[in-house]
Design a protein around this motif. Structure first.
Motif, short mmCIF file in Angstrom:
data_model
loop_
_atom_site.label_atom_id
_atom_site.label_comp_id
_atom_site.label_asym_id
_atom_site.label_seq_id
_atom_site.Cartn_x
_atom_site.Cartn_y
_atom_site.Cartn_z
N VAL A 5 0.85 -1.21 0.00
CA VAL A 5 0.00 0.00 0.00
C VAL A 5 0.88 1.25 0.00
O VAL A 5 0.63 2.20 -0.75
CB VAL A 5 -0.97 -0.01 1.20
N GLU A 6 1.91 1.25 0.84
CA GLU A 6 2.82 2.40 0.88
C GLU A 6 3.52 2.60 -0.46
O GLU A 6 3.63 3.73 -0.95
CB GLU A 6 3.86 2.20 1.99
N CYS A 7 3.98 1.53 -1.08
CA CYS A 7 4.62 1.63 -2.40
C CYS A 7 3.68 2.27 -3.41
O CYS A 7 4.08 3.17 -4.15
CB CYS A 7 5.02 0.25 -2.92
N PHE A 8 2.44 1.80 -3.44
CA PHE A 8 1.48 2.33 -4.41
C PHE A 8 1.20 3.81 -4.16
O PHE A 8 1.23 4.62 -5.07
CB PHE A 8 0.17 1.53 -4.36
N GLU A 9 0.91 4.15 -2.91
CA GLU A 9 0.54 5.53 -2.58
C GLU A 9 1.69 6.51 -2.81
O GLU A 9 1.48 7.61 -3.28
CB GLU A 9 0.04 5.62 -1.15
N GLN A 10 2.90 6.11 -2.47
CA GLN A 10 4.03 7.02 -2.61
C GLN A 10 4.47 7.21 -4.06
O GLN A 10 5.07 8.21 -4.40
CB GLN A 10 5.21 6.55 -1.75
N SER A 11 4.16 6.24 -4.91
CA SER A 11 4.54 6.38 -6.31
C SER A 11 3.38 6.89 -7.17
O SER A 11 3.48 6.95 -8.39
CB SER A 11 5.06 5.06 -6.87
N ALA A 12 2.27 7.28 -6.54
CA ALA A 12 1.08 7.74 -7.28
C ALA A 12 1.38 8.96 -8.14
O ALA A 12 0.78 9.13 -9.20
CB ALA A 12 -0.05 8.04 -6.31
N SER A 13 2.29 9.81 -7.70
CA SER A 13 2.59 11.03 -8.45
C SER A 13 3.24 10.73 -9.80
O SER A 13 3.24 11.57 -10.69
CB SER A 13 3.51 11.94 -7.64
N LEU A 14 3.77 9.53 -9.99
CA LEU A 14 4.43 9.16 -11.24
C LEU A 14 3.46 8.66 -12.30
O LEU A 14 3.81 8.53 -13.46
CB LEU A 14 5.49 8.08 -10.98
N ARG A 15 2.22 8.36 -11.87
CA ARG A 15 1.22 7.87 -12.81
C ARG A 15 0.47 9.03 -13.44
O ARG A 15 0.44 10.14 -12.92
CB ARG A 15 0.24 6.94 -12.09
N GLN A 16 -0.19 8.74 -14.56
CA GLN A 16 -0.99 9.75 -15.24
C GLN A 16 -2.08 10.25 -14.31
O GLN A 16 -2.63 9.49 -13.52
CB GLN A 16 -1.65 9.18 -16.50
#
Length: 165
Positions: free
Chosen positions: A16-27
């Motif tokens: 969950v932390e990985c997904f949330e913290q890398s959210a800014s890199l997605r469209q």
């Protein structure tokens, strides 16, 4: 010779932390739904073309694919975390080694080396670091796993190009 070793478990909280913290890199915004819109449009055109024997079933097939794509975008976090939890790596312990060559992660199923020379960008987030390699590969390192010394060492090796809070 500087060397740091840390161990952690690939559990739901980590994913969950990985997904949330890398959210800014997605469209962001409506661009995320572009593939779904293309699938719906394709389904509409196939249905409207009135191709005998294909238009009904093939058109509905593309409508359903578009719907699945919309759901995967709308529920991206749950979708991604669930896929990770079903992977064979979930629940395993990972040993993270940080040294003069780079970052090495090793578990029963993964043995990956990220060399400092291969890293194009370092992005600081609120809860960790994202290493982006020249080939586009991304590696997330959680502050919860790293010691203050290893965190500072990584930042010293790679000057952050941006910060996301």
């Amino acid at each position: 010779m500087t060397k740091f070793e840390h161990t952690f478990t690939l559990d739901k909280a980590h994913f969950v932390e990985c997904f949330e913290q890398s959210a800014s890199l997605r469209q962001q915004g409506w661009k995320r739904y572009s593939k779904a819109l293309i699938l719906f449009a394709l389904g509409f055109f196939i249905s409207a073309a009135n191709i005998e024997k294909l238009s009904g079933h093939l058109g509905y097939f593309f409508y359903v694919l578009g719907l699945v794509e919309v759901l995967s975008v709308r529920f991206a976090r749950g979708w991604w975390v669930t896929r990770q939890m079903f992977s064979k790596a979930a629940g395993n312990e990972v040993t993270l080694t940080i040294d003069q060559q780079g970052v090495h992660s090793k578990s029963d199923f993964v043995d990956r080396q990220c060399l400092w020379s291969d890293v194009e960008r370092l992005i600081k987030t609120a809860k960790g670091l994202i290493l982006i390699e020249k080939n586009g590969a991304q590696h997330y390192l959680s502050k919860a796993v790293l010691s203050e010394q290893s965190y500072a060492y990584i930042c010293q090796q790679l000057q952050p190009s941006s910060s996301v809070d």
